[in-house]
Design a protein around this motif. Structure first.
Motif: not given
Length: 254
Positions: A82, A194-195, A197-202
């Motif tokens: 992390n 987590l990565e 999730l970050r990409q999909r949130r964007e």
């Protein structure tokens, strides 16, 4: 450690009690700035346990609003992949190195890494690549060739990874004399998801912004770009993921 009453958990029987300051208190190694030891007995001390009827080691439970309540868990996540705003890249590497000095590693874990990182290391004449969890992994072949390894393609950014089934059989590590089970590295899986999730949130943010622009522009005029069925479907979808803050269409008056 302050002298305010704190909860303490007996490490033998699990009985909870309160205390101000235990004997032989072993403080947390904040930011892993102190010497590393392999017993990891931090925020512990000796107290009389009523259930055990003797003095035992107790773990100190910090109050919920304590800034460093979950410091050890946070440092473990930082050391295994992390990011954290308190550290720069060099410090993150130092934390990972110190963590591994004090923690035996399971040699039978299957780790994940980016193919581009492995290729860059191979082309530079290096024989190791850093996994998503920060674990250095041995490279035995050119990553550009066929391989059954757990490498991650850089453009494979939309897939969750299902962990392999863990068998009950254990294997002995001759270097440490410890026994381990084979399985996928949970830290690599955590970092990847987590990565992801970050990409999909964007991506979700972009799509919602585009949709909101269409919705606001669709207030007047006919025919409507968004029909009633589409609008109701989207309201239901939002209601299902935000049950505590939703504004439902049911019960609304004209």
């Amino acid at each position: 450690m302050s002298d305010q009453n704190k909860k303490a958990l007996c490490c033998v029987c699990g009985t909870m009690r309160t205390c101000r300051r235990p004997r032989n208190h072993r403080a947390e190694n904040y930011w892993l700035s102190g010497p590393i030891d392999r017993d990891w007995w931090r925020e512990t001390g000796d107290l009389k346990c009523a259930e055990c009827a003797r003095v035992t080691t107790h773990a100190i439970i910090h109050p919920e609003k304590d800034t460093f309540r979950d410091h050890a868990e946070m440092m473990q996540r930082v050391a295994t992949g992390n990011s954290h705003g308190h550290f720069n890249a060099a410090q993150l590497g130092e934390v990972a190195q110190k963590y591994r000095q004090g923690m035996p590693r399971n040699p039978y874990l299957n780790h994940f890494w980016y193919k581009s990182d492995a290729q860059e290391a191979w082309d530079a004449g290096k024989d190791t690549v850093i996994g998503l969890c920060g674990e250095p992994m041995k490279l035995t072949r050119d990553p550009s060739g066929p391989s059954a390894s757990k490498k991650r393609s850089d453009d494979d950014d939309s897939r969750q990874i299902k962990p392999m089934t863990v068998r009950d059989q254990e294997y002995e590590d001759s270097d440490t004399g410890m026994w381990w089970r084979e399985g996928d590295c949970v830290d690599c899986l955590r970092v990847w998801h987590l990565e992801l999730l970050r990409q999909r949130r964007e991506l979700l943010g972009t799509k919602m912004t585009e949709f909101l622009a269409v919705l606001l522009a669709d207030k007047s005029g006919f025919p409507k770009k968004l029909d009633l069925h589409t609008v109701e479907y989207l309201i239901e979808a939002l209601d299902s993921v935000r049950p505590s803050t939703t504004v439902s269409s049911e019960g609304m008056s004209r």
